[in-house]
Write a protein that holds these residues in place. Sequence first.
Motif, PDB file in Angstrom:
ATOM      1  N   ASP A  62      81.533  26.640 -58.443  1.00  0.00           N
ATOM      2  CA  ASP A  62      80.876  27.697 -58.764  1.00  0.00           C
ATOM      3  C   ASP A  62      79.722  28.269 -57.474  1.00  0.00           C
ATOM      4  OD1 ASP A  62      79.085  29.746 -59.649  1.00  0.00           O
ATOM      5  OD2 ASP A  62      78.227  28.021 -60.907  1.00  0.00           O
ATOM      6  N   THR A  75      72.018  30.327 -59.298  1.00  0.00           N
ATOM      7  CA  THR A  75      72.813  29.665 -58.947  1.00  0.00           C
ATOM      8  C   THR A  75      72.260  29.107 -57.054  1.00  0.00           C
ATOM      9  OG1 THR A  75      74.099  29.460 -60.545  1.00  0.00           O
ATOM     10  CG2 THR A  75      75.118  28.465 -58.443  1.00  0.00           C
ATOM     11  N   LYS A 130      73.008  26.134 -64.262  1.00  0.00           N
ATOM     12  CA  LYS A 130      72.044  27.552 -65.104  1.00  0.00           C
ATOM     13  C   LYS A 130      72.392  28.825 -65.526  1.00  0.00           C
ATOM     14  CE  LYS A 130      66.946  28.868 -64.661  1.00  0.00           C
ATOM     15  NZ  LYS A 130      66.143  28.597 -63.972  1.00  0.00           N
TER      16      LYS A 130
HETATM   17 MG   LIG Z   1      75.228  31.006 -61.365  1.00  0.00          MG
END
Ligand SMILES: [Mg+2]
Length: 462
Positions: free
Chosen positions: A213, A193, A185
């Motif tokens: 990530d 996140t 997202k």
């Molecule tokens: Mg993020």
Amino acid sequence: MKFVDEVRIFVKAGDGGNGAVSFRREKFIERGGPNGGDGGDGGSVIFVADPQLTTLLDYRYQQHHRAKGGEHGMGSDCNGRAAEDMVLKVPVGTLVKNANTDELLVDLSESGQRWVAAKGGRGGLGNMNFATSTRQTPRFAQDGTKGEEVTLRLELKLLADVGLLGFPNAGKSTFISRVSRARPKVADYPFTTLVPNLGMVQYKDGLSFVMADIPGIIEGASEGVGLGHQFLRHVERCKVLIHLIDMGAEGEDRSPLHDFDVLNTELAKYSEQLAGKPQVVAANKLDLPDAQARLAPFTEALRERGIRVYPVSCATGEGMQALMDSVAEVLFTGRTEKLHVEKPAPVRKAAAKTAAREAPARKAAAPARKTGKAPAAKKAPAAKKAPAAKKAPARKAAAPARKAPGPARTVKAPARKAAAKKVAARKAPAKRGAMAKQRPAAKQTRAAAKKAPARKPGGRRS
Ligand SMILES: [Mg+2]
Ligand SMILES: Nc1nc2c(ncn2[C@@H]2O[C@H](COP(=O)(O)OP(=O)(O)OP(=O)(O)O)[C@@H](O)[C@H]2O)c(=O)[nH]1
């Protein structure tokens, strides 16, 4: 699926079955002898690293795992059945620690790797094993042993080659969605996140690597501010870190350099080893007008530290290729030259200043050379090179003091010979007098004395 990366579980292996005490009883067969079978082995608890799994979620809900025990031995020479091992599947990259001592027991970092967490008990021997010629009716058998039990802590450390780091909203998720097929997202608010995302990056020539990530890190993360810094665990195994700087960040205390320093401080607080990993610094959101203005001072500030900044825009894709090339080079070859730039070298400026200051001194030294102090002048180029330029004035100041009495001593020497046994008190005025005489000479030699550091090696050579 919910992401769980830390759980505490209790595992117990099965107990071994007991051996049986039994005797053969059959019509027309008297004293048939012992025929008690052995007990079966208990099942062990085994962890297997499964590449299909990405979370320890299952263990959050079921925390007790007991393998079955072995069957007991039976009469008629029947052994008990051994229990099956209990296989617990965990994601690849799971660390298993002893929950009480925190000792690392195993790192399940390879797909399919197995590790026995608790060994099942052994089945006991039946009484038929104990029959001997002198003891033909053993009325005892062996009990099975207990299975091991232990409380464990499972920690998941994702396996990724490249980790994305940055403040919240820096554009980490935008970055990973641009270079891989991961679709986390992306939204214009901090902490979009909440759990790490992995993406497979298909680089040139069939080379590929995994990028992670993780949620944003903010000031004080090590004290638990924001989401804390526990997610840094997932980039601990990375070989390269991409440090994304939000060049469009607005707010108090937000400047690219400040963000850069804060994040590195938090990294160092978490782990020195993580802080020491190669970092590719990327200045993101360069499509924003504000960001353009901030880029030059930021780049210059990092250049002074010898760090190269990669200007990029994850939104437009500008600069991404150069950045990915550097990341791939560090990852696949281990070379980090592209991450550094030459420092502006303040040393050289100082050296230039020193050279300028020394120029008249050298001129002044020329007459002194005639008086026999010459070798210094020859060494002038060496003085120019001097890297410790700052030290030069100090040496200059010290040198005259050391050197000025030099000629005075030569004058004093005959005086000492003449009045060898005179009191020391007389020497002092003599010295003073000599010095007074020599003062002009001392003045003359002062310039030459400035060359003192150079003269030493020169003197040795001559
Ligand atoms: Mg993020
Ligand atoms: N103009 C511009 N906006 C960008 C760029 N990259 C990301 N953004 C925007 O910045 C916002 C945050 O992007 P994310 O990718 O969610 O940032 P993040 O670092 O993952 O943020 P967290 O998950 O909260 O830590 C989004 O609105 C993006 O559209 C860029 O290069 N230029």
